[in-house]
Motif scaffolding. Structure first.
Motif, mmCIF file in Angstrom:
data_model
loop_
_atom_site.group_PDB
_atom_site.id
_atom_site.type_symbol
_atom_site.label_atom_id
_atom_site.label_comp_id
_atom_site.label_asym_id
_atom_site.label_seq_id
_atom_site.Cartn_x
_atom_site.Cartn_y
_atom_site.Cartn_z
ATOM 1 N N PRO A 98 18.516 24.406 -20.100
ATOM 2 C CA PRO A 98 18.740 23.913 -18.735
ATOM 3 C C PRO A 98 17.545 23.147 -18.174
ATOM 4 N N GLU A 99 16.338 23.519 -18.600
ATOM 5 C CA GLU A 99 15.147 22.778 -18.160
ATOM 6 C C GLU A 99 15.225 21.333 -18.637
ATOM 7 N N MET A 100 15.598 21.166 -19.883
ATOM 8 C CA MET A 100 15.690 19.825 -20.470
ATOM 9 C C MET A 100 16.761 18.996 -19.757
ATOM 10 N N MET A 101 17.920 19.591 -19.504
ATOM 11 C CA MET A 101 18.993 18.850 -18.854
ATOM 12 C C MET A 101 18.661 18.573 -17.385
ATOM 13 N N SER A 102 17.933 19.468 -16.757
ATOM 14 C CA SER A 102 17.500 19.241 -15.376
ATOM 15 C C SER A 102 16.557 18.046 -15.321
ATOM 16 N N ALA A 103 15.631 17.983 -16.265
ATOM 17 C CA ALA A 103 14.704 16.851 -16.319
ATOM 18 C C ALA A 103 15.469 15.558 -16.598
ATOM 19 N N THR A 104 16.527 15.654 -17.388
ATOM 20 C CA THR A 104 17.348 14.484 -17.679
ATOM 21 C C THR A 104 18.012 13.971 -16.409
ATOM 22 N N SER A 105 18.530 14.895 -15.598
ATOM 23 C CA SER A 105 19.203 14.472 -14.372
ATOM 24 C C SER A 105 18.218 13.867 -13.379
ATOM 25 N N LYS A 106 16.937 14.232 -13.493
ATOM 26 C CA LYS A 106 15.905 13.676 -12.625
ATOM 27 C C LYS A 106 15.359 12.349 -13.162
ATOM 28 N N GLY A 107 15.798 11.948 -14.352
ATOM 29 C CA GLY A 107 15.378 10.667 -14.900
ATOM 30 C C GLY A 107 14.110 10.728 -15.739
ATOM 31 N N ILE A 108 13.689 11.927 -16.134
ATOM 32 C CA ILE A 108 12.479 12.057 -16.937
ATOM 33 C C ILE A 108 12.760 11.687 -18.389
ATOM 34 N N PHE A 109 13.904 12.120 -18.901
ATOM 35 C CA PHE A 109 14.320 11.815 -20.262
ATOM 36 C C PHE A 109 15.681 11.147 -20.222
ATOM 37 N N HIS A 110 15.979 10.366 -21.248
ATOM 38 C CA HIS A 110 17.308 9.782 -21.385
ATOM 39 C C HIS A 110 18.270 10.882 -21.815
ATOM 40 N N LYS B 67 0.836 -1.207 0.000
ATOM 41 C CA LYS B 67 0.000 0.000 0.000
ATOM 42 C C LYS B 67 0.869 1.255 0.000
ATOM 43 N N LYS B 68 1.939 1.219 0.790
ATOM 44 C CA LYS B 68 2.852 2.359 0.832
ATOM 45 C C LYS B 68 3.537 2.532 -0.524
ATOM 46 N N ALA B 69 3.948 1.413 -1.127
ATOM 47 C CA ALA B 69 4.602 1.484 -2.438
ATOM 48 C C ALA B 69 3.658 2.102 -3.471
ATOM 49 N N ALA B 70 2.384 1.747 -3.406
ATOM 50 C CA ALA B 70 1.401 2.304 -4.340
ATOM 51 C C ALA B 70 1.263 3.816 -4.145
ATOM 52 N N ARG B 71 1.297 4.260 -2.890
ATOM 53 C CA ARG B 71 1.217 5.702 -2.618
ATOM 54 C C ARG B 71 2.452 6.420 -3.158
ATOM 55 N N LYS B 72 3.623 5.812 -2.947
ATOM 56 C CA LYS B 72 4.868 6.422 -3.424
ATOM 57 C C LYS B 72 4.877 6.526 -4.940
ATOM 58 N N ILE B 73 4.409 5.471 -5.605
ATOM 59 C CA ILE B 73 4.370 5.465 -7.072
ATOM 60 C C ILE B 73 3.451 6.569 -7.582
ATOM 61 N N ALA B 74 2.294 6.729 -6.933
ATOM 62 C CA ALA B 74 1.346 7.769 -7.346
ATOM 63 C C ALA B 74 1.959 9.155 -7.187
ATOM 64 N N ARG B 75 2.667 9.379 -6.071
ATOM 65 C CA ARG B 75 3.316 10.670 -5.848
ATOM 66 C C ARG B 75 4.395 10.931 -6.886
ATOM 67 N N ARG B 76 5.232 9.915 -7.130
ATOM 68 C CA ARG B 76 6.317 10.049 -8.107
ATOM 69 C C ARG B 76 5.777 10.304 -9.500
ATOM 70 N N THR B 77 4.705 9.600 -9.847
ATOM 71 C CA THR B 77 4.104 9.764 -11.168
ATOM 72 C C THR B 77 3.609 11.192 -11.354
ATOM 73 N N ALA B 78 2.986 11.746 -10.324
ATOM 74 C CA ALA B 78 2.486 13.119 -10.398
ATOM 75 C C ALA B 78 3.633 14.114 -10.589
ATOM 76 N N VAL B 79 4.711 13.923 -9.858
ATOM 77 C CA VAL B 79 5.865 14.818 -9.969
ATOM 78 C C VAL B 79 6.488 14.708 -11.357
ATOM 79 N N ASN B 80 6.674 13.478 -11.830
ATOM 80 C CA ASN B 80 7.276 13.273 -13.148
ATOM 81 C C ASN B 80 6.415 13.861 -14.253
ATOM 82 N N THR B 81 5.092 13.718 -14.132
ATOM 83 C CA THR B 81 4.180 14.272 -15.134
ATOM 84 C C THR B 81 4.306 15.788 -15.174
ATOM 85 N N ALA B 82 4.377 16.418 -14.002
ATOM 86 C CA ALA B 82 4.511 17.874 -13.941
ATOM 87 C C ALA B 82 5.830 18.318 -14.565
#
Length: 89
Positions: free
Chosen positions: A56-68, A8-23
């Motif tokens: 820099p926005e693109m490279m920042s997202a890359t360092s966060k794992g959003i893009f390769h 249940k905790k893992a599901a909550r964490k995934i939902a939070r991470r997904t929201a952040v990554n989408t933003a």
């Protein structure tokens, strides 16, 4: 549906991470769209300003794992060539 407390905790964490990554992904796409619009309008100064903000926005997202890393580098390179070509045309 998750049964154990850890699942249940893992599901909550995934939902939070997904929201952040989408933003983050949406934010980067907005910056890239601004560059595209400036290129289409033919305004080199606006395109350059938008590009300098988008890179820099693109490279920042890359360092966060959003893009390769290579995907981000490829997109930045292609945009850079298009912005540079505005002055030559």
């Amino acid at each position: 549906m998750a049964n154990t407390p850890s699942a249940k905790k893992a599901a909550r964490k995934i939902a939070r991470r997904t929201a952040v990554n989408t933003a983050r992904r949406s934010r980067v796409r907005t910056f890239l769209r601004r560059v595209e619009e400036a290129i289409e309008s033919g305004d080199k100064t606006a395109a350059m300003t938008a590009f300098l903000a988008a890179e820099p926005e693109m490279m920042s997202a890359t360092s966060k794992g959003i893009f390769h890393k290579n995907t981000a580098s490829r997109k930045i390179s292609r945009l850079s060539h298009r912005v540079k070509a505005l002055g030559e045309a």
